[in-house]
Design an enzyme around this catalytic site. Structure first.
Site, PDB file in Angstrom:
ATOM      1  N   HIS A   5       0.849  -1.191   0.000  1.00 43.53           N
ATOM      2  CA  HIS A   5       0.000   0.000   0.000  1.00 43.53           C
ATOM      3  C   HIS A   5       0.880   1.235   0.000  1.00 43.53           C
ATOM      4  CE1 HIS A   5      -3.034   2.953   1.279  1.00 43.53           C
ATOM      5  NE2 HIS A   5      -3.927   2.087   0.861  1.00 43.53           N
ATOM      6  N   GLU A  47      -7.674  -4.524  -0.762  1.00 42.07           N
ATOM      7  CA  GLU A  47      -8.152  -5.072  -2.027  1.00 42.07           C
ATOM      8  C   GLU A  47      -8.341  -6.592  -1.974  1.00 42.07           C
ATOM      9  OE1 GLU A  47      -5.102  -3.896  -4.668  1.00 42.07           O
ATOM     10  OE2 GLU A  47      -5.493  -1.748  -4.422  1.00 42.07           O
TER      11      GLU A  47
END
Length: 363
Positions: free
Chosen positions: A250, A305
């Protein structure tokens, strides 16, 4: 000539906000003074929105009134969008969603916050069904937002466990600091363009595969791995090629994304897909092993995700519909940021550094 460098504005403070805070070092997401784990999976989407909008959007009558107004917005939006169905039928779900929302004028009755959130829900469901060649279903204003979205997508009354799972997802993604789509909404809002314009602009930022378009490829990766026994070898080969492992790493978090565990717990409460979840957990464990071995100097962990893809798959959402479902949850965050930016009353106008050629001066 010096080529321009990509500058991502990392560590640049572009706004002060009381809405959310992302602590990438600690792996913490705060929404209006609450850790995301305190809200997601514990309160319905409407209750989280009412909390998030407090002080920015009047919510007279509390959560019950907000739920009623969102339901009324879905009904009004369905009638408004119906004439656009033929045009939307040839588009992808996110492009169909853009078409529908672009029909809302700044002075429209649908341009008020609760109605606009409702409109995004019904527009997303319509766009997904039309992309699959199915006729859209009219909303039921008596249902909660999550329940009605699932019903409009599937054509069936959703199971309570599925409604709870979608509620958890929508709350989890309600807001996440000054991400690309939220920053876009604030830039547009700073020009006094109006709420619908800011939301459409934010949607187009969300559309990009580096932002809201990312969860779908997680399932493509799982399909390619196929079995838990193949995970280590497949992932090691992908890393050796320099491929990105979808659902891991991330831009902000240097540790585990707190939203991932919230969604993992939500999926764990769905008892109809134990095999799929066990396989995903095996891939997660293998990916973390391979990442630790391959990139020992840069820790990478799971992000939102990975389990977003698995949760939406479990709810029967097609992969092309993942980004519109993201927009259904995030729009309430965009609305709050727009109102906060409008109150600041100052246009966002950063500077750039010119690195191009200079004009020749006559002798």
């Amino acid at each position: 000539m010096t080529m321009p460098r990509a500058i991502g504005l990392d560590d640049v403070v572009a706004a002060e906000t009381s809405l959310s805070d992302v602590d990438g070092e600690a792996g913490r997401l705060i929404l209006r003074g609450h850790d995301v784990e305190e809200l997601a999976g514990r309160v319905p989407y409407e209750a989280a929105v009412a909390l998030f909008w407090d002080g920015f959007v009047p919510v007279g009558g509390g959560v019950a009134a907000l739920r009623r107004d969102m339901g009324a917005g879905r009904v009004a939006a369905f009638g408004r969008f119906a004439p656009l169905e033929r045009a939307a039928a040839g588009l992808s779900p996110v492009e169909g969603l853009r078409l529908f929302l672009s029909a809302i004028a700044d002075e429209d009755a649908l341009a008020v916050p609760a109605a606009l959130v409702g409109a995004v829900g019904v527009a997303a469901a319509m766009a997904v069904r039309l992309s699959e060649g199915r006729a859209p279903l009219a909303p039921d204003p008596a249902l909660s937002h999550a329940a009605d979205v699932l019903r409009m997508l599937s054509g069936r009354t959703p199971a309570p466990a599925h409604v709870a799972a979608l509620d958890t997802y929508l709350v989890t993604i309600l807001d996440h600091g000054l991400n690309a789509s939220t920053f876009t909404a604030r830039v547009v809002a700073s020009t006094a363009a109006g709420l619908p314009s800011a939301v459409v602009a934010a949607l187009m930022a969300l559309k990009g595969p580096l932002h809201g378009g990312a969860p779908g490829p997680v399932l493509d990766m799982l399909d390619a791995i196929a079995t838990a026994e193949r995970a280590d070898a497949w992932l090691a080969a992908a890393l050796a090629r320099g491929d990105r492992l979808m659902g891991f790493g991330h831009r902000v978090y240097r540790v585990r994304d707190p939203r991932a565990d919230v969604l993992k717990a939500a999926i764990g409460r769905l008892t109809d897909r134990p095999g799929r979840i066990a396989f995903a957990e095996a891939v997660e464990e293998a990916a973390l092993r391979q990442l630790a071995a391959h990139r020992s100097g840069r820790p990478l962990d799971i992000n939102v995700e990975f389990y977003t893809a698995l949760l939406l798959e479990a709810l029967g959402v097609p992969r092309a519909g993942f980004t519109p479902l993201f927009a259904i949850g995030r729009v309430a965050g965009w609305v709050a940021h727009v109102r906060e930016q409008e109150a600041a009353g100052r246009i966002i106008r950063p500077q750039s550094r010119y690195v191009g050629p200079m004009p020749a001066r006559a002798a």
